[in-house]
Motif scaffolding. Structure first.
Motif, mmCIF file in Angstrom:
data_model
loop_
_atom_site.group_PDB
_atom_site.id
_atom_site.type_symbol
_atom_site.label_atom_id
_atom_site.label_comp_id
_atom_site.label_asym_id
_atom_site.label_seq_id
_atom_site.Cartn_x
_atom_site.Cartn_y
_atom_site.Cartn_z
ATOM 1 N N VAL A 1 35.104 72.386 115.836
ATOM 2 C CA VAL A 1 36.248 71.991 116.894
ATOM 3 C C VAL A 1 35.567 72.023 118.393
ATOM 4 N N PHE A 2 34.802 72.569 118.376
ATOM 5 C CA PHE A 2 34.671 72.899 119.323
ATOM 6 C C PHE A 2 32.905 72.571 119.378
ATOM 7 N N PHE A 3 32.386 72.537 118.611
ATOM 8 C CA PHE A 3 30.972 71.729 119.257
ATOM 9 C C PHE A 3 31.832 69.852 118.731
ATOM 10 N N LEU A 4 33.203 69.488 118.022
ATOM 11 C CA LEU A 4 33.288 68.173 118.369
ATOM 12 C C LEU A 4 33.316 67.466 119.588
ATOM 13 N N PHE A 5 33.725 68.638 120.711
ATOM 14 C CA PHE A 5 33.821 68.119 121.862
ATOM 15 C C PHE A 5 32.411 67.052 122.441
ATOM 16 N N PHE A 6 31.056 68.249 122.021
ATOM 17 C CA PHE A 6 29.825 67.509 122.625
ATOM 18 C C PHE A 6 29.065 66.157 121.827
ATOM 19 N N THR A 7 29.767 66.569 120.814
ATOM 20 C CA THR A 7 29.193 65.807 119.792
ATOM 21 C C THR A 7 30.039 63.881 119.869
ATOM 22 N N VAL A 8 31.457 63.935 120.551
ATOM 23 C CA VAL A 8 31.490 62.562 121.057
ATOM 24 C C VAL A 8 31.828 62.230 122.221
ATOM 25 N N GLN A 9 30.541 62.772 123.350
ATOM 26 C CA GLN A 9 30.717 62.881 124.231
ATOM 27 C C GLN A 9 29.014 61.701 124.410
ATOM 28 N N MET B 1 36.972 62.618 126.082
ATOM 29 C CA MET B 1 35.965 63.106 126.702
ATOM 30 C C MET B 1 36.100 61.110 127.891
ATOM 31 N N VAL B 2 36.301 60.566 127.035
ATOM 32 C CA VAL B 2 35.933 59.161 127.663
ATOM 33 C C VAL B 2 37.968 59.033 128.753
ATOM 34 N N LEU B 3 38.510 60.281 128.867
ATOM 35 C CA LEU B 3 39.191 59.462 130.364
ATOM 36 C C LEU B 3 38.251 61.306 131.586
ATOM 37 N N VAL B 4 37.115 61.606 131.415
ATOM 38 C CA VAL B 4 36.350 62.074 131.840
ATOM 39 C C VAL B 4 35.850 61.720 132.257
ATOM 40 N N ALA B 5 34.882 60.406 131.477
ATOM 41 C CA ALA B 5 33.620 59.567 132.097
ATOM 42 C C ALA B 5 34.356 58.921 133.099
ATOM 43 N N THR B 6 35.783 58.252 132.932
ATOM 44 C CA THR B 6 36.261 57.047 133.592
ATOM 45 C C THR B 6 36.428 58.076 134.958
ATOM 46 N N LEU B 7 35.924 59.051 134.637
ATOM 47 C CA LEU B 7 36.777 59.662 136.366
ATOM 48 C C LEU B 7 34.868 60.082 137.282
ATOM 49 N N ALA B 8 33.772 59.544 136.082
ATOM 50 C CA ALA B 8 32.253 60.458 136.669
ATOM 51 C C ALA B 8 31.788 58.925 137.568
ATOM 52 N N LYS B 9 30.908 59.428 138.114
ATOM 53 C CA LYS B 9 30.366 58.011 138.304
ATOM 54 C C LYS B 9 28.819 57.921 137.881
ATOM 55 N N VAL C 1 28.338 62.871 134.453
ATOM 56 C CA VAL C 1 29.722 63.072 133.273
ATOM 57 C C VAL C 1 29.364 64.567 132.302
ATOM 58 N N GLY C 2 28.013 64.186 132.471
ATOM 59 C CA GLY C 2 27.500 65.482 131.059
ATOM 60 C C GLY C 2 28.009 66.936 131.506
ATOM 61 N N THR C 3 27.965 67.541 133.086
ATOM 62 C CA THR C 3 28.143 68.788 133.422
ATOM 63 C C THR C 3 29.748 68.538 133.132
ATOM 64 N N TRP C 4 31.030 67.704 133.853
ATOM 65 C CA TRP C 4 32.177 68.229 133.888
ATOM 66 C C TRP C 4 32.749 67.954 132.006
ATOM 67 N N GLN C 5 31.654 67.231 131.247
ATOM 68 C CA GLN C 5 32.607 67.374 129.690
ATOM 69 C C GLN C 5 32.098 69.190 129.488
ATOM 70 N N THR C 6 30.686 68.847 129.537
ATOM 71 C CA THR C 6 30.109 70.540 129.200
ATOM 72 C C THR C 6 31.501 71.131 129.437
ATOM 73 N N ILE C 7 31.868 71.427 130.672
ATOM 74 C CA ILE C 7 33.063 72.952 131.406
ATOM 75 C C ILE C 7 33.791 72.481 130.445
ATOM 76 N N ILE C 8 34.290 71.344 130.474
ATOM 77 C CA ILE C 8 35.833 70.672 129.773
ATOM 78 C C ILE C 8 35.617 71.107 128.065
ATOM 79 N N ALA C 9 34.260 71.522 127.671
ATOM 80 C CA ALA C 9 34.476 71.500 126.338
ATOM 81 C C ALA C 9 34.495 72.920 126.183
ATOM 82 N N LEU C 10 34.034 73.616 127.592
ATOM 83 C CA LEU C 10 33.993 74.947 127.253
ATOM 84 C C LEU C 10 35.404 75.408 128.006
ATOM 85 N N VAL C 11 36.013 75.144 128.681
ATOM 86 C CA VAL C 11 37.083 75.673 128.910
ATOM 87 C C VAL C 11 38.085 76.019 128.029
#
Length: 180
Positions: free
Chosen positions: A15-23, A103-111, A116-126
Motif C-alpha cells: 500500500v505504501f508503494f501503491l501511491f508511487f505507482t499510480v502517480q 495523486m490526481v488531486l495533487v497533480a491538479t494543484l501543481a504546475k 507533482v513528483g515532489t509533492w506526491q513523494t512528500i504526500i506518499a511518505l507522510v
C-alpha cells in the motif's frame, strides 16, 4: 486483530508503494503538456474528458496490476497470508481508487511534472508513515493510532486485520468505505 509479521510487512509495503505507482499515469499528463504532445492530443477529435480519463485509468490499472503481483508474489515466496480473496479484492479496489484520487488531486494543484513528483513523494511518505506501513501503530500509542485513521493505509491494514481473523468480505466494507 493483527496481521502476522510477514503479511504486515508485505501489505504495508504494497500500500505504501501503491501511491508511487499510480502517480505515473497522472504525471504523464503534465509531461505531455511540457513536451507539446498534449496540444496535439487536444487538436485530435478526442474529448478532453477522454484524455484525462485515459490517464486516470492508466494510473488505476497500474495500481491494480502492481497490487495483484505483490499479493501473489508475497503469498507464494514469503508466505504472507492475505485472507479471503474477495475481501482482499475489495480492499485493493478501494485502496487503488483512494491512491489514484489523492495523486490526481495533487497533480491538479501543481504546475510542472517535477513539482507533482515532489509533492506526491512528500504526500506518499507522510501518509505512509502516519498510516503505519513501517510498523504497527498499536506500538506508538493513542494519538498516532487515532491520527492514522485519516490515511487509506491504516484502513487498508485494518481491513486486512479483519480478514486475518477469518472474517468474510463483508467485514472489510467499513474499511473500504473509509478509504473511498
Amino acid at each position: 486483530k493483527e496481521l502476522d509479521a510477514k503479511t504486515y510487512v508485505a501489505a504495508g509495503m504494497a500500500v505504501f508503494f501503491l501511491f508511487f505507482t499510480v502517480q505515473f499515469g497522472v504525471t504523464s499528463l503534465l509531461d505531455e503538456r511540457k513536451d507539446g504532445t498534449l496540444a496535439r492530443l487536444l487538436a485530435a477529435p478526442v474529448s478532453r474528458g477522454s484524455i484525462l480519463g485515459g490517464k486516470v485509468l492508466t494510473s488505476f490499472l497500474l495500481g491494480i496490476i502492481s497490487m495483484t503481483v505483490l499479493i501473489v508474489a508475497t503469498g507464494l515466496f514469503l508466505g504472507a497470508h492475505w485472507g479471503n480473496p474477495a475481501g482482499v479484492a475489495i480492499l485493493v479496489l478501494a485502496g487503488v481508487t483512494a491512491a489514484t484520487a489523492v495523486m490526481v488531486l495533487v497533480a491538479t494543484l501543481a504546475k510542472t511534472s517535477e513539482q507533482v513528483g515532489t509533492w506526491q513523494t512528500i504526500i506518499a511518505l507522510v501518509l505512509g508513515m502516519l498510516g503505519g506501513t513501517f510498523f504497527p501503530l498499536s506500538q506508538a500509542g493513542g494519538f498516532f493510532a487515532r491520527a492514522s485513521l485519516i490515511t487509506p493505509h491504516a484502513w487498508f491494514l485494518r481491513g486486512l486485520g479483519e480478514l486475518s481473523s477469518g472474517a468474510g468480505p463483508a467485514a472489510v466494507l467499513p474499511a473500504a468505505g473509509a478509504m473511498l
